[in-house]
Design an enzyme around this catalytic site. Structure first.
Site, mmCIF file in Angstrom:
data_model
loop_
_atom_site.group_PDB
_atom_site.id
_atom_site.type_symbol
_atom_site.label_atom_id
_atom_site.label_comp_id
_atom_site.label_asym_id
_atom_site.label_seq_id
_atom_site.Cartn_x
_atom_site.Cartn_y
_atom_site.Cartn_z
ATOM 1 N N LYS A 22 0.829 -1.217 0.000
ATOM 2 C CA LYS A 22 0.000 0.000 0.000
ATOM 3 C C LYS A 22 0.859 1.261 0.000
ATOM 4 C CE LYS A 22 -1.636 1.626 4.058
ATOM 5 N NZ LYS A 22 -1.456 3.043 4.422
ATOM 6 N N ASN A 23 1.837 1.307 0.909
ATOM 7 C CA ASN A 23 2.557 2.561 1.087
ATOM 8 C C ASN A 23 3.508 2.888 -0.053
ATOM 9 O OD1 ASN A 23 1.121 3.104 3.316
ATOM 10 N ND2 ASN A 23 2.717 2.554 4.796
ATOM 11 N N ARG A 94 -3.863 10.779 4.329
ATOM 12 C CA ARG A 94 -2.697 11.661 4.283
ATOM 13 C C ARG A 94 -1.874 11.522 3.015
ATOM 14 N NH1 ARG A 94 -0.921 14.194 8.498
ATOM 15 N NH2 ARG A 94 1.176 14.096 7.668
ATOM 16 N N CYS A 118 -3.897 13.020 12.789
ATOM 17 C CA CYS A 118 -4.686 11.802 12.738
ATOM 18 C C CYS A 118 -4.507 11.080 14.065
ATOM 19 C CB CYS A 118 -4.316 10.936 11.559
ATOM 20 S SG CYS A 118 -2.796 10.058 11.750
ATOM 21 N N ARG A 123 1.450 14.558 13.049
ATOM 22 C CA ARG A 123 1.888 14.348 11.674
ATOM 23 C C ARG A 123 1.882 15.619 10.814
ATOM 24 N NH1 ARG A 123 -0.610 8.855 9.430
ATOM 25 N NH2 ARG A 123 1.297 8.801 8.230
ATOM 26 N N PRO A 124 2.694 16.602 11.179
ATOM 27 C CA PRO A 124 2.759 17.819 10.359
ATOM 28 C C PRO A 124 3.432 17.552 9.012
ATOM 29 C CG PRO A 124 4.417 17.880 12.087
ATOM 30 C CD PRO A 124 3.626 16.629 12.314
ATOM 31 N N ASP A 308 4.866 0.405 11.830
ATOM 32 C CA ASP A 308 3.627 -0.189 11.300
ATOM 33 C C ASP A 308 3.448 -1.649 11.725
ATOM 34 O OD1 ASP A 308 3.054 2.207 10.145
ATOM 35 O OD2 ASP A 308 3.542 1.610 8.089
ATOM 36 N N ARG A 400 -8.732 -0.248 4.597
ATOM 37 C CA ARG A 400 -7.819 0.725 3.988
ATOM 38 C C ARG A 400 -6.493 0.065 3.612
ATOM 39 N NH1 ARG A 400 -6.692 5.730 7.413
ATOM 40 N NH2 ARG A 400 -5.451 6.002 5.546
HETATM 41 C C1 EPZ Z 1 4.665 6.783 6.361
HETATM 42 O O1 EPZ Z 1 4.021 7.885 6.962
HETATM 43 C C2 EPZ Z 1 3.651 5.672 6.263
HETATM 44 N N1 EPZ Z 1 2.509 6.110 5.468
HETATM 45 C C3 EPZ Z 1 3.201 5.275 7.670
HETATM 46 O O2 EPZ Z 1 2.309 4.180 7.560
HETATM 47 C C4 EPZ Z 1 4.409 4.861 8.486
HETATM 48 O O3 EPZ Z 1 3.990 4.581 9.806
HETATM 49 C C5 EPZ Z 1 5.445 5.982 8.482
HETATM 50 O O4 EPZ Z 1 5.785 6.350 7.120
HETATM 51 C C6 EPZ Z 1 6.736 5.623 9.197
HETATM 52 O O5 EPZ Z 1 7.279 4.480 8.647
HETATM 53 C C7 EPZ Z 1 2.547 6.066 4.154
HETATM 54 O O6 EPZ Z 1 3.558 5.728 3.542
HETATM 55 C C8 EPZ Z 1 1.312 6.437 3.424
HETATM 56 P P1 EPZ Z 1 7.009 10.051 8.416
HETATM 57 P P2 EPZ Z 1 4.691 9.320 6.923
HETATM 58 O O7 EPZ Z 1 6.979 11.299 7.612
HETATM 59 O O8 EPZ Z 1 5.454 9.465 5.675
HETATM 60 C C9 EPZ Z 1 7.250 13.502 11.799
HETATM 61 C C10 EPZ Z 1 0.279 3.008 7.827
HETATM 62 O O9 EPZ Z 1 -0.259 2.480 8.842
HETATM 63 N N2 EPZ Z 1 7.172 14.468 10.682
HETATM 64 O O10 EPZ Z 1 8.177 9.137 8.290
HETATM 65 O O11 EPZ Z 1 3.622 10.310 7.221
HETATM 66 C C11 EPZ Z 1 5.933 12.733 11.960
HETATM 67 O O12 EPZ Z 1 4.994 13.467 12.707
HETATM 68 C C12 EPZ Z 1 0.915 4.376 7.930
HETATM 69 O O13 EPZ Z 1 0.319 2.465 6.720
HETATM 70 C C13 EPZ Z 1 7.268 15.816 10.954
HETATM 71 O O14 EPZ Z 1 7.419 16.247 12.097
HETATM 72 O O15 EPZ Z 1 5.670 9.211 8.174
HETATM 73 C C14 EPZ Z 1 6.390 11.465 12.623
HETATM 74 O O16 EPZ Z 1 6.476 11.643 14.001
HETATM 75 C C15 EPZ Z 1 0.675 5.022 9.253
HETATM 76 N N3 EPZ Z 1 7.170 16.707 9.906
HETATM 77 C C16 EPZ Z 1 7.769 11.228 12.023
HETATM 78 O O17 EPZ Z 1 8.190 12.496 11.484
HETATM 79 C C17 EPZ Z 1 7.001 16.280 8.616
HETATM 80 O O18 EPZ Z 1 6.921 17.119 7.706
HETATM 81 C C18 EPZ Z 1 7.833 10.194 10.912
HETATM 82 O O19 EPZ Z 1 6.826 10.429 9.941
HETATM 83 C C19 EPZ Z 1 6.921 14.905 8.354
HETATM 84 C C20 EPZ Z 1 7.010 14.009 9.403
#
Ligand code: EPZ
Length: 421
Positions: A22-23, A94, A118, A123-124, A308, A400
């Protein structure tokens, strides 16, 4: 609203075919915006989320051909008729935010709703926006929308990510393929999905080096061409079923499971006493007899233990012979499943980012509520192990991210029935 009724206690035996990731799929779909030629995605997972992304792309003018229940999706962004991704479509998922970079790179402007927080954390998207600003885009946030413009095109830049964000790495990499000059992403995320996306982009003519490491170099090109790409298998789906088998006992071949991308989980499962072997067709998971050993988990970016898979591992540890801990280092609120697991008779205490799980001998079926995608499936795992009947409510979360969940589990001897409240 749909629910699942699970009669627990059956071991799992047989074969489960792992679907496309999916991702990765969601971002590969967004990448179709980068070219005016057709993109054919094979091994596409048929999920609520991927269908939803297809809907968003259609509203932008992408011609989407993806018959129901099929795993091949054809996308053609020959003409993009709108560069506006509205609130209603972005707030629900997202990953739709990831159309911003490709639209900006191809059209020079885009207006995309902010995705909002969420259940699992705030998640900013500041890292994404800072990267585009560094690449010369003007970013304005107004009434919940990001208005981005780079009328003379994006320019290569050095991006130092404050945290190896998966989304920001993928998003920046995609946009940089059409920027002028070289972009370097430092402290890049190393998740396998990033490598899958880079592989497709390179087949489209992009110049990318270092994907899968902490520094990615992208040299912009003028145009990308069409491509046929097969989505990588879903390591999270595979890991989830591996834990289901580890929890119930049995012997299951996870066909097409990407063993090389599952190293951390496999090590943890082995430490818990589960037999895991890598075969030509995939990964085989076997557990017979004795109770699982408690194993501590420190959730980290790849190649560490995946966030995940954290909820599922917690479900597994609820019946281990002793006490284990989980430390969640990625999201600040990703323990919503803990109180629900306690409804089965588990003994889990959460303090800040650490959860302590005192293993109990048996779980007992209970009515429970799904809160997010991975949390939901941890409740399914608990239900498969528990004595008696479990009803998992609000399972739209599961749809989903898990293709044919009941079908796959029932083919291996589980009793999972979909109903409605
Ligand atoms: C991806 O989310 C995945 N989603 C998530 O899977 C997964 O848990 C995550 O990566 C970590 O592996 C998709 O690929 C669609 P991040 P993503 O940016 O990209 C902070 C699922 O269940 N952050 O690596 O949104 C953020 O808040 C989902 O399939 C900022 O502060 O994750 C988090 O604490 C859930 N500012 C950390 O970084 C930003 O601009 C990591 O988030 C971006 C992120």
């Amino acid at each position: 609203m749909d629910n699942l009724t699970i009669k627990g206690g059956n071991p799992l035996n047989g074969t489960i075919r792992i679907s496309g990731a999916k991702n990765s799929a969601l971002k590969l779909m967004a990448a179709a915006l980068l070219t005016d030629e057709p993109v054919e995605l094979r091994n596409m997972p048929n999920l609520a989320d991927s269908r939803f992304m297809a809907r968003l792309l259609s509203t932008l003018g992408v011609d989407v051909y993806w018959p129901q229940n099929e795993n091949v999706c054809r996308l053609s962004a020959a003409e993009i008729t709108s560069s506006i991704a509205p609130y209603d479509l972005v707030r629900k998922m997202r990953a739709t935010f990831n159309v911003l970079g490709p639209l900006l790179a191809r059209m020079g402007h885009a207006t995309v709703s902010l995705p909002g927080g969420c259940a699992i954390g705030a998640r900013p998207v500041n890292f994404h926006l800072e990267a585009f600003e560094a690449m010369g885009a003007d970013i304005l946030i107004e009434q919940g929308y990001v208005k981005a413009a780079a009328l003379r095109g994006l320019k290569g830049a050095v991006i130092d990510l404050p945290f190896p964000s998966v989304g920001a790495t993928e998003h920046t990499m995609m946009a940089a393929t059409l920027a002028q000059g070289v972009t370097t992403i430092n402290n890049a995320a190393q998740e396998p999905e990033i490598v899958d996306i880079a592989t497709m982009l390179k087949a489209m003519g992009a110049k990318i080096e270092g994907e899968g490491t902490s520094s990615i170099r992208i040299e912009g090109v003028e145009k990308l061409k069409g491509v046929t790409h097969s989505v990588m298998p879903d390591r999270i789906e595979a890991g989830t079923y591996a834990m289901a088998v580890a929890a119930t006992g049995g012997n299951v071949l996870l066909e097409a499971a990407p063993a090389a991308e599952m190293t951390s989980l496999i090590e943890h499962l082995k430490a818990a006493g589960v037999k895991v072997s890598v075969e030509n067709e995939g990964v085989r998971v076997i557990r017979n007899g004795s109770r699982l050993k408690p194993v501590d988990v420190d959730v980290q970016p790849h190649p560490g233990f995946a966030t995940d898979l954290q909820a599922q591992f917690m479900a597994l540890m609820t019946t281990a012979d002793g006490t284990s801990t989980i430390t969640e280092n990625i999201f600040e609120n990703r323990y919503l499943h803990a109180p629900e697991l306690n409804r089965f008779g588990a003994d889990i205490r959460v303090q800040g980012k650490v959860a302590t799980i005192h293993g109990v001998e048996t779980l007992k079926g209970a009515p429970v509520m799904a809160t997010d995608l991975r949390a939901s499936v941890s409740l399914v795992i608990a239900g498969l192990v528990a004595e008696g009947e479990t009803v998992v409510n609000r399972i739209y979360h599961l749809d989903r991210g898990f293709e044919k969940l009941e079908e796959k589990l029932n083919a291996c001897g589980a009793s999972v029935v979909r109903g409605s409240e």
